[in-house]
Motif scaffolding. Structure first.
Motif, PDB file in Angstrom:
ATOM      1  N   VAL A  84       0.822  -1.207   0.000  1.00  0.00           N
ATOM      2  CA  VAL A  84       0.000   0.000   0.000  1.00  0.00           C
ATOM      3  C   VAL A  84       0.856   1.257   0.000  1.00  0.00           C
ATOM      4  O   VAL A  84       0.367   2.355  -0.315  1.00  0.00           O
ATOM      5  N   ARG A  85       2.124   1.140   0.342  1.00  0.00           N
ATOM      6  CA  ARG A  85       3.005   2.315   0.325  1.00  0.00           C
ATOM      7  C   ARG A  85       2.997   2.933  -1.073  1.00  0.00           C
ATOM      8  O   ARG A  85       3.107   2.215  -2.071  1.00  0.00           O
ATOM      9  N   PRO A  86       2.879   4.258  -1.176  1.00  0.00           N
ATOM     10  CA  PRO A  86       2.722   4.900  -2.482  1.00  0.00           C
ATOM     11  C   PRO A  86       3.780   4.515  -3.509  1.00  0.00           C
ATOM     12  O   PRO A  86       3.459   4.268  -4.679  1.00  0.00           O
ATOM     13  N   GLN A  87       5.051   4.470  -3.089  1.00  0.00           N
ATOM     14  CA  GLN A  87       6.107   4.170  -4.049  1.00  0.00           C
ATOM     15  C   GLN A  87       6.063   2.726  -4.530  1.00  0.00           C
ATOM     16  O   GLN A  87       6.717   2.376  -5.517  1.00  0.00           O
ATOM     17  N   ARG A  88       5.270   1.878  -3.865  1.00  0.00           N
ATOM     18  CA  ARG A  88       5.082   0.503  -4.316  1.00  0.00           C
ATOM     19  C   ARG A  88       3.760   0.329  -5.060  1.00  0.00           C
ATOM     20  O   ARG A  88       3.690  -0.399  -6.049  1.00  0.00           O
TER      21      ARG A  88
END
Length: 234
Positions: A84-88
């Motif tokens: 869920v992390r934006p960069q992922r």
């Protein structure tokens, strides 16, 4: 939209499979109900019985492609909350959309494939809510709430900037000739760094990350229900 599997799901599945193959090969305008019926080994009346019109059938294929995309997101975030992390998540959104031809065509405005059905209300609704760029307006408030994105910037402006990044990477991935003189070995890593630079350093703890993933899954489940309702039997 008309019924999909009212009597014989085997026939309906054959019709959908044949239509998908023909549309991907020649585009919407080059496909007729008569040809679909012939290749699916059913009568024209059977196609109309299950799907009503060619428009219903083809737009239903678009919806099914978006449904597959949503299922992929839900599965990933359920089994790997850290995604869920934006960069992922942003590279995942782009990669998954590129892997599904009708989602890809709607995102890039491929008129040759879609014909006038690219402007169909359901097509526009699907792209407007579940296209990789459009999803930024849904995801950003979640990221901000759980300390996965900076909050010292107006939400609309932040979403606009992030959507522009996603759209740019998508366009280059779909049409490499857009940047003929610029190549990188790992474009998804570049996208991840660009997103991280835009949204700032994360402050989330593991509990925040899990909560953000769960909220995104609930949001996606709602979208899945809407898509299913659009292709459900009348």
């Amino acid at each position: 939209m008309a019924a999909v599997t009212r009597h014989d799901s085997g026939k309906a599945t054959r019709i959908l499979t044949v239509t998908r193959e023909l549309v991907l090969r020649r585009g919407v305008r080059g496909v007729t109900i008569a040809e679909i019926a012939e290749k699916a080994h059913v009568g024209k009346g059977t196609v109309h019985l299950y799907f009503g019109t060619k428009e219903d059938l083809v737009v239903g294929l678009f919806a099914r492609d978006f449904l597959a995309v949503v299922e992929r997101y839900i599965q990933t975030l359920t089994t790997e909350p850290d995604q869920v992390r934006p960069q992922r998540l942003c590279p995942l959104l782009v990669r998954t959309a590129l892997d599904h031809p009708f989602v890809r065509a709607l995102q890039t405005g491929d008129v040759e494939m879609l014909g006038i059905l690219g402007e169909h209300p359901l097509s526009k609704e699907l792209l407007g809510t579940l296209g990789p760029g459009s999803m930024m307006y849904s995801l950003l408030p979640v990221w901000r709430r759980y300390q996965l994105a900076r909050t010292d910037w107006a939400l609309d402006e932040q979403a606009y900037a992030l959507r522009a990044i996603i759209a740019g990477f998508f366009e280059v991935a779909a049409h490499p000739h857009v940047l003929p003189d610029v190549t990188v070995d790992f474009p998804e890593q570049v996208m991840a760094r660009a997103v991280a630079a835009l949204l700032g350093p994360e402050q989330a703890n593991p509990a925040d990350v899990r909560a953000a993933a769960q909220e995104c899954v609930r949001m996606l489940a709602d979208s899945r229900a809407v898509i299913l309702a659009s292709i459900a039997p009348a």
